[in-house]
Design an enzyme around this catalytic site. Structure first.
Site, short mmCIF file in Angstrom:
data_model
loop_
_atom_site.label_atom_id
_atom_site.label_comp_id
_atom_site.label_asym_id
_atom_site.label_seq_id
_atom_site.Cartn_x
_atom_site.Cartn_y
_atom_site.Cartn_z
N GLY A 197 -8.39 -5.25 10.94
CA GLY A 197 -7.15 -5.52 10.21
C GLY A 197 -7.40 -5.81 8.75
O GLY A 197 -8.50 -5.63 8.25
N ASN A 198 -6.35 -6.24 8.08
CA ASN A 198 -6.47 -6.58 6.66
C ASN A 198 -5.60 -7.80 6.38
O ASN A 198 -4.86 -8.27 7.24
CB ASN A 198 -6.08 -5.39 5.78
CG ASN A 198 -4.65 -4.96 6.00
OD1 ASN A 198 -3.71 -5.65 5.63
ND2 ASN A 198 -4.48 -3.83 6.67
#
Ligand code: CTP
Ligand code: CA
Length: 229
Positions: free
Chosen positions: A33-34
């Site tokens: 993810g980010n």
């Protein structure tokens, strides 16, 4: 350029905004993810609604509360976000891709939790490319005259990289955030520059995300109305 009334200038329009950051699952408990919070996309949604638009917000993994008067569609992965955005974009006057979309996803999803292996190192994670949703939207245009907007963060050669990205994506506007220490055109405290396919550029001074959002909608309205607000 004279401005129309920001309280009503998006009335009768349908705008679609993606926000947040996608998560690409590795197994039932893990993902790539980010750190995108979704704040800029949510600010675009609330400001568009305040200006009279019907708003569809495609939200990827944001913890923010649903904005009032906005249709929120949840999407987890880049592929889910693509489905939701393309669906909503079919009748949209404008589409703004504010989401941080993972460029890659794990090639394989493990149905069971991945275990560490005694006596050997960690297994490498193979990745495959995700589709470029912004490029797809720009090429296809759900309806005639639809305005397509992208976001980009660049650390160096902001204008050159931004221009190249705008051309590559084929969108109408690209909001380029200057991140990192090197600000090549650093004479002002501009936080973003909106590059347009017509060659113009609008610097946006450092300020709340709602102010940047309103500038984006000003430029979208210009294009929807043929430059005569
Ligand atoms: N974007 C998208 N689909 C992707 C990747 C990005 O629609 N698979 C959109 C983002 O939502 C954003 C814009 O494209 O509006 C620019 O994202 P960015 O990551 O800067 O572009 P990339 O082409 O992925 O370039 P880079 O290699 O610099 O990451
Ligand atoms: Ca990217």
């Amino acid at each position: 350029l004279a401005r129309g009334n920001r309280a009503t200038d998006l009335a009768g329009r349908h705008v679609v905004i993606s926000a947040g950051g996608t998560r690409e699952p590795l197994d039932p408990v893990r993902f790539l993810g980010n750190r995108s919070s979704g704040r800029q996309g949510y600010a675009l949604a609330t400001t568009a609604a305040a200006r009279g638009a019907r708003v569809t917000l495609v939200a990827a993994n944001s913890a923010l509360a649903d904005p009032e008067g906005v249709t929120v569609v949840r999407a987890g992965t880049a592929l889910e976000l693509r489905e939701a955005v393309l669906m909503a974009a079919a009748d949209a006057d404008a589409v703004v891709m504010a989401a941080a979309v993972a460029d890659f996803r794990p090639a394989v999803y493990a149905e069971g939790k991945i275990k560490k292996r005694e006596g050997s190192g960690p297994a490498p994670i193979e990745l495959v490319r995700n589709p470029d949703i912004l490029a797809e939207l720009s090429a296809e245009r759900g309806r005639e005259g639809q305005v397509v907007v992208g976001f980009a963060a660049e650390t160096d050669q902001v204008l050159a990289n931004g221009r190249a990205k705008l051309a590559r994506k084929g969108c109408d506007l690209l909001v380029v955030n200057e991140v990192g220490a090197e600000k090549t055109f650093g004479s002002t405290d501009n936080e973003a520059i909106v590059l347009a396919a017509d060659g113009t550029e609008v610097p946006v001074p450092h300020g709340p995300k709602e102010a940047l959002a309103d500038t984006v909608w000003d430029l979208v309205v210009d294009r929807l109305t043929g430059g005569t607000p």
